[in-house]
Design a protein around this motif. Structure first.
Motif, short mmCIF file in Angstrom:
data_model
loop_
_atom_site.label_atom_id
_atom_site.label_comp_id
_atom_site.label_asym_id
_atom_site.label_seq_id
_atom_site.Cartn_x
_atom_site.Cartn_y
_atom_site.Cartn_z
N MET A 78 0.82 -1.20 0.00
CA MET A 78 0.00 0.00 0.00
C MET A 78 0.86 1.26 0.00
O MET A 78 0.56 2.20 -0.71
N ILE A 79 1.93 1.25 0.78
CA ILE A 79 2.80 2.43 0.85
C ILE A 79 3.45 2.69 -0.51
O ILE A 79 3.52 3.84 -0.95
N GLN A 80 3.90 1.62 -1.19
CA GLN A 80 4.50 1.79 -2.52
C GLN A 80 3.48 2.37 -3.50
O GLN A 80 3.82 3.24 -4.31
N ASN A 81 2.26 1.89 -3.44
CA ASN A 81 1.20 2.41 -4.32
C ASN A 81 0.93 3.87 -4.03
O ASN A 81 0.74 4.67 -4.94
N LEU A 82 0.91 4.24 -2.76
CA LEU A 82 0.67 5.61 -2.35
C LEU A 82 1.78 6.53 -2.85
O LEU A 82 1.52 7.60 -3.40
N LYS A 83 3.02 6.09 -2.70
CA LYS A 83 4.16 6.88 -3.20
C LYS A 83 4.07 7.05 -4.72
O LYS A 83 4.30 8.14 -5.24
N ALA A 84 3.74 5.98 -5.43
CA ALA A 84 3.62 6.05 -6.89
C ALA A 84 2.50 6.99 -7.29
O ALA A 84 2.63 7.76 -8.25
N GLN A 85 1.40 6.95 -6.55
CA GLN A 85 0.28 7.84 -6.86
C GLN A 85 0.66 9.30 -6.65
O GLN A 85 0.37 10.15 -7.50
N ILE A 86 1.33 9.60 -5.56
CA ILE A 86 1.75 10.98 -5.29
C ILE A 86 2.71 11.45 -6.38
O ILE A 86 2.59 12.57 -6.89
N GLU A 87 3.66 10.62 -6.77
CA GLU A 87 4.61 11.00 -7.83
C GLU A 87 3.89 11.22 -9.16
O GLU A 87 4.22 12.15 -9.90
N HIS A 88 2.93 10.35 -9.48
CA HIS A 88 2.17 10.51 -10.72
C HIS A 88 1.41 11.84 -10.72
O HIS A 88 1.39 12.56 -11.72
N ILE A 89 0.80 12.16 -9.60
CA ILE A 89 0.07 13.43 -9.50
C ILE A 89 1.04 14.60 -9.65
O ILE A 89 0.76 15.56 -10.39
N LYS A 90 2.20 14.54 -8.99
CA LYS A 90 3.17 15.64 -9.08
C LYS A 90 3.65 15.87 -10.50
O LYS A 90 3.88 17.02 -10.91
N THR A 91 3.78 14.79 -11.28
CA THR A 91 4.31 14.95 -12.63
C THR A 91 3.24 15.28 -13.67
O THR A 91 3.58 15.74 -14.75
N THR A 92 1.95 15.05 -13.36
CA THR A 92 0.92 15.28 -14.38
C THR A 92 -0.08 16.37 -14.03
O THR A 92 -0.90 16.72 -14.88
N ASP A 93 -0.04 16.90 -12.82
CA ASP A 93 -0.98 17.95 -12.44
C ASP A 93 -0.21 19.23 -12.14
O ASP A 93 0.46 19.33 -11.12
N PRO A 94 -0.33 20.24 -13.01
CA PRO A 94 0.39 21.49 -12.77
C PRO A 94 -0.04 22.21 -11.49
O PRO A 94 0.69 23.04 -10.97
N ALA A 95 -1.22 21.89 -10.97
CA ALA A 95 -1.69 22.53 -9.74
C ALA A 95 -1.11 21.88 -8.48
O ALA A 95 -1.22 22.44 -7.39
N ALA A 96 -0.50 20.71 -8.62
CA ALA A 96 0.08 20.01 -7.47
C ALA A 96 1.34 20.73 -7.01
O ALA A 96 2.26 20.92 -7.79
N THR A 97 1.36 21.12 -5.75
CA THR A 97 2.49 21.91 -5.26
C THR A 97 3.53 21.07 -4.54
O THR A 97 4.73 21.27 -4.72
#
Length: 171
Positions: free
Chosen positions: A1-20
């Motif tokens: 679960m932790i690995q999935n969570l980290k991957a999700q956060i990284e995916h959001i950071k790289t594809t959402d310009p609003a992610a700070t």
């Protein structure tokens, strides 16, 4: 679960310009919360605690506006952008680093038993309001346009738009 969570956060950071930053993503993005609740619901579902799994799923839906059936299989790095109104059916399979926009439905078209929901392969993008229905496959790196109704397979790297969806581009 932790690995999935980290991957999700990284995916959001790289594809959402609003992610700070990672902290704001973890605290404020309903996609993260819905997936965390789903991991628990899916674990309960796999262990035949169906009622409890459904209760967790419905609680998550109440909190996030995102409905994920506990039987759905979700890969790492899923990003549900804006989230509200997303529905993911029981036999849906979602690959790694998929992006879904708000009001997307990954649904069934009948009452038959067995696989009846879509399979979304790695790095696919499903646009806002799209309905992907039945036991079909959306290929790797494929795109589904906003409000499209997809009833047939979409090949890898293709784009599908319209009602019913038609393939308009394949590279």
């Amino acid at each position: 679960m932790i690995q999935n969570l980290k991957a999700q956060i990284e995916h959001i950071k790289t594809t959402d310009p609003a992610a700070t930053n990672s902290v704001s993503i973890f605290l404020l993005y309903p996609s993260i919360h819905a997936c965390c609740w789903h991991y628990l619901a899916h674990f309960l579902f796999k262990n035949k605690l169906i009622f409890l799994a459904r209760a967790v799923s419905q609680f998550s839906r109440f909190l996030t506006g995102i409905e994920i059936h506990p039987g759905a299989v979700i890969g790492k790095g899923l990003f549900i952008d804006h989230g509200m109104g997303v529905v993911i059916g029981e036999t849906a399979i979602i690959g790694d680093y998929v992006k879904l926009y708000h009001n997307v439905t990954l649904g069934g078209v009948g009452v038959e038993k067995g696989k009846r929901h879509p399979t979304i392969k790695d790095n696919a993008i499903i646009g806002a309001g799209a309905k992907v229905l039945g036991d079909i496959t959306i290929g790797k790196h494929a795109k589904v346009g906003a409000n499209a109704v997809v009833l047939v397979d979409v090949p890898d790297y293709a784009t599908a738009v319209g009602i019913p969806a038609k393939i308009i581009l394949k590279s």
